[in-house]
Motif scaffolding. Structure first.
Motif, short mmCIF file in Angstrom:
data_model
loop_
_atom_site.label_atom_id
_atom_site.label_comp_id
_atom_site.label_asym_id
_atom_site.label_seq_id
_atom_site.Cartn_x
_atom_site.Cartn_y
_atom_site.Cartn_z
N PRO A 1 15.56 5.65 -17.60
CA PRO A 1 14.13 6.08 -17.27
C PRO A 1 14.33 7.19 -16.10
O PRO A 1 15.17 7.53 -15.31
N PRO A 2 13.37 8.38 -16.48
CA PRO A 2 13.36 9.40 -15.80
C PRO A 2 13.24 9.13 -14.27
O PRO A 2 13.44 10.38 -13.52
N LEU A 3 12.51 8.48 -13.76
CA LEU A 3 12.62 7.87 -12.39
C LEU A 3 13.37 6.76 -12.15
O LEU A 3 13.27 5.64 -12.73
N VAL B 1 13.11 4.98 -9.40
CA VAL B 1 12.48 3.95 -8.59
C VAL B 1 11.13 4.50 -8.53
O VAL B 1 10.83 5.67 -8.86
N ALA B 2 10.04 3.74 -8.33
CA ALA B 2 8.77 4.14 -7.89
C ALA B 2 8.52 4.86 -6.42
O ALA B 2 9.54 4.59 -5.73
N ILE B 3 7.52 5.29 -6.22
CA ILE B 3 7.18 5.53 -4.80
C ILE B 3 7.14 4.91 -3.98
O ILE B 3 6.56 3.68 -4.12
N ALA C 1 0.90 -1.18 0.00
CA ALA C 1 -0.03 -0.08 -0.10
C ALA C 1 0.77 1.22 -0.01
O ALA C 1 1.93 1.54 0.59
N LYS C 2 0.43 2.13 -0.57
CA LYS C 2 0.79 3.47 -0.59
C LYS C 2 0.69 4.16 0.88
O LYS C 2 -0.34 3.93 1.21
N ARG C 3 1.44 5.11 0.99
CA ARG C 3 1.15 5.78 2.38
C ARG C 3 1.45 7.05 2.42
O ARG C 3 2.46 7.62 1.52
N GLU D 1 9.16 17.44 -14.38
CA GLU D 1 10.63 16.99 -14.14
C GLU D 1 11.06 15.62 -15.09
O GLU D 1 11.96 15.50 -15.49
N THR D 2 9.99 14.71 -14.91
CA THR D 2 10.16 13.38 -15.87
C THR D 2 10.14 13.46 -17.14
O THR D 2 10.87 12.91 -17.85
N THR D 3 9.15 14.44 -17.93
CA THR D 3 9.27 14.52 -19.20
C THR D 3 10.51 15.28 -19.66
O THR D 3 11.10 14.86 -20.77
N LEU E 1 -10.34 8.84 -6.64
CA LEU E 1 -9.42 10.03 -7.10
C LEU E 1 -9.21 9.88 -8.43
O LEU E 1 -9.06 10.81 -9.54
N ARG E 2 -8.82 8.77 -8.91
CA ARG E 2 -8.12 8.41 -10.39
C ARG E 2 -9.35 8.64 -11.24
O ARG E 2 -9.36 9.27 -12.11
N ARG E 3 -10.57 8.36 -10.90
CA ARG E 3 -11.69 8.34 -11.82
C ARG E 3 -12.06 10.07 -12.02
O ARG E 3 -12.43 10.43 -12.83
N SER F 1 13.34 14.74 -18.42
CA SER F 1 14.62 14.03 -18.32
C SER F 1 14.40 12.94 -19.50
O SER F 1 15.24 12.44 -19.85
N LEU F 2 13.04 12.63 -19.77
CA LEU F 2 12.77 11.77 -20.94
C LEU F 2 13.59 12.32 -22.34
O LEU F 2 14.39 11.77 -23.11
N ILE F 3 13.49 13.87 -22.41
CA ILE F 3 13.94 14.73 -23.60
C ILE F 3 15.39 14.58 -23.43
O ILE F 3 16.23 14.40 -24.26
#
Ligand code: HEM
Length: 410
Positions: free
Chosen positions: A283-285, A287-289, A61-63, A241-243, A95-97, A245-247
């Motif tokens: 990859p731009p990240l 690690v995952a959170i 689970a995320k926290r 930030e991530t995009t 939230l995602r919906r 880094s992709l570029i």
């Protein structure tokens, strides 16, 4: 257990040293209990199959958390962390919906001509900066300004307010490497900034994503004030930030492999797969959170007890020889490139992936078309990386736009 005094990929600041630290990590097996440089004990899950299984595992689970959590006032933690990436079902689903109802494919697709126009204008800046054969920092002139312009325009941030948040987001996203008071100050500024934008937009709604997020409804349900503030902050931070880094990292990978560059020049239709290979290769990240195990979790032949912090390592997952042949090679024709985990996996799979891919394709495709002779400048063979427990970002990327230097008479 490895104690965090040896080489740490998170604190290594050259490209080669970071790769070497990751190789050392994976050599010890796909699941490692370790103490990070911050003193926090975690399980790093670095194998591809193991990281993928963990990302979709019902026993994690995320926290709400993050750097300097205990030193940050509760009110600020709530205002910046009540979003889908720190939530679990059923809150996450809700939230995602709600957010997906505003962050639609249609809204992203309508951005394409604007992304192209922003890109073309920035490439003019690159041309100007590189005109006399001078090295140009592609990160500063192109890689960062492009996604900042796109996400702020998408949200509907007024022109004069678009640069303001950059200094704070860099600190917020790399919080663990800054002192607590610097971090808390940046969070306070960023949250205040986002609240200001929301207030302005409430007063004058327009046809933009921020207005849609304010208005979004699902029956009687809607985003609370903390949910709205946190979501806008997440989009601002995650969206550039991530995009960027992709570029930057993607261009670096391509320019470091001239034969791949040549292949893409001869066959530009390969660009979408090339973008996937860039995401796999660097990859731009990193690690995952982090998540917490809610039950004992079996992964990679190890049983991680309940209540432990687990971190899927996206960098090493993309370089797992059990999943990718010759994983250290950069191959824009790699059939399985899109299997990378750079956008995560499972219920938290990146909501912005279609936008990021669109930006990556327009940015890198247009850059190469405009500057057929683009190449790395001195000092770009082993570029510096920002120390970070999360992002994989280059501090700068010096390039030259043409082979011939113009010698100015003086
Ligand atoms: C190349 C660029 C990008 C990369 C590599 C990336 C990567 C990721 C990853 C790995 C996750 C999952 C993290 C986890 O499971 O802990 C994620 C989630 C997310 N990303 Fe992205 N991202 C990118 C661009 C974007 C953009 C442009 C946006 C929005 C404008 C965005 C918005 C989000 C959101 C809202 C989530 C949370 C999804 C959820 O929790 O359900 N991302 N991203």
């Amino acid at each position: 257990m490895t104690v965090g005094t040896g080489p740490s990929p998170f604190t290594e600041t050259t490209t080669s040293a970071r790769r070497a630290a990751y190789e050392q990590l994976t050599a010890s097996g796909p699941v490692q209990e370790t103490v990070l440089f911050t003193g926090v004990r975690v399980w790093l899950v670095s194998g591809y199959a193991e990281a993928r299984a963990l990302l979709a595992h019902p026993g994690i689970a995320k926290r709400p958390g993050g750097p300097h959590f205990d030193q940050t006032p509760a009110e600020l933690n709530a205002a910046q962390n009540t979003h889908m990436l720190t939530s679990n079902p059923p809150d996450h689903t809700r939230l995602r919906r709600l957010v997906s109802a505003a962050f639609t494919r249609r809204r992203i697709d309508t951005m394409a001509p604007r992304i192209q126009a922003i890109t073309d204008a920035l490439l003019d800046d690159v041309a100007t900066a590189g005109r006399a054969g001078e090295p140009v920092d592609l990160a500063a002139v192109f890689g960062y300004p492009l996604p900042i312009a796109v996400i702020t325009e998408l949200l509907g941030v007024p022109e004069q307010r678009r640069e303001a948040f950059r200094d704070w987001t860099t600190i917020v996203i790399n919080g663990s490497v800054y002192p607590a008071d610097t971090y808390v100050d940046a969070v306070e500024q960023l949250v205040g900034y986002v609240r200001g934008l929301i207030a302005e937009k409430r007063a004058a709604p327009a046809d933009d994503l921020l207005s849609d997020l304010i208005a979004v409804r699902d029956g009687t349900d809607r985003l609370s004030e903390d949910e709205l503030t946190s979501m806008v902050k997440l989009l601002l931070v995650a969206g550039y930030e991530t995009t960027a880094s992709l570029i930057v990292l993607g261009t670096h990978a391509l320019l470091s492999h001239p034969e791949q560059r040549q292949l893409l020049r001869a066959e530009p239709d390969r660009l979408p797969v090339a973008i996937e290979e860039m995401l796999r290769y660097d990859p731009p990240l990193q690690v995952a959170i982090p998540s917490v195990t809610t039950t004992p979790v079996d992964v990679g032949g190890v049983t991680i007890p309940a209540g432990e912090v687990v971190v899927p390592v996206l960098f090493t997952a993309g370089r797992d020889p059990a999943r990718f042949e010759d994983p250290g090679g950069f191959d824009i024709a790699r059939a399985e490139a899109a299997q990378h985990l750079a956008f995560g996996h499972g219920i938290h799979h990146c909501l912005g992936a279609p936008l990021a891919r669109l930006e990556g394709r327009i940015a890198i495709g247009s850059l190469l078309a405009r500057f057929p002779d683009l190449h790395l400048a001195d000092g770009a063979a082993d570029p510096a990386r920002h120390p970070s427990l999360l992002v994989n970002a280059m501090a700068e990327l010096p390039v030259r736009t043409s082979r011939s230097r113009v010698h100015q008479q003086g």
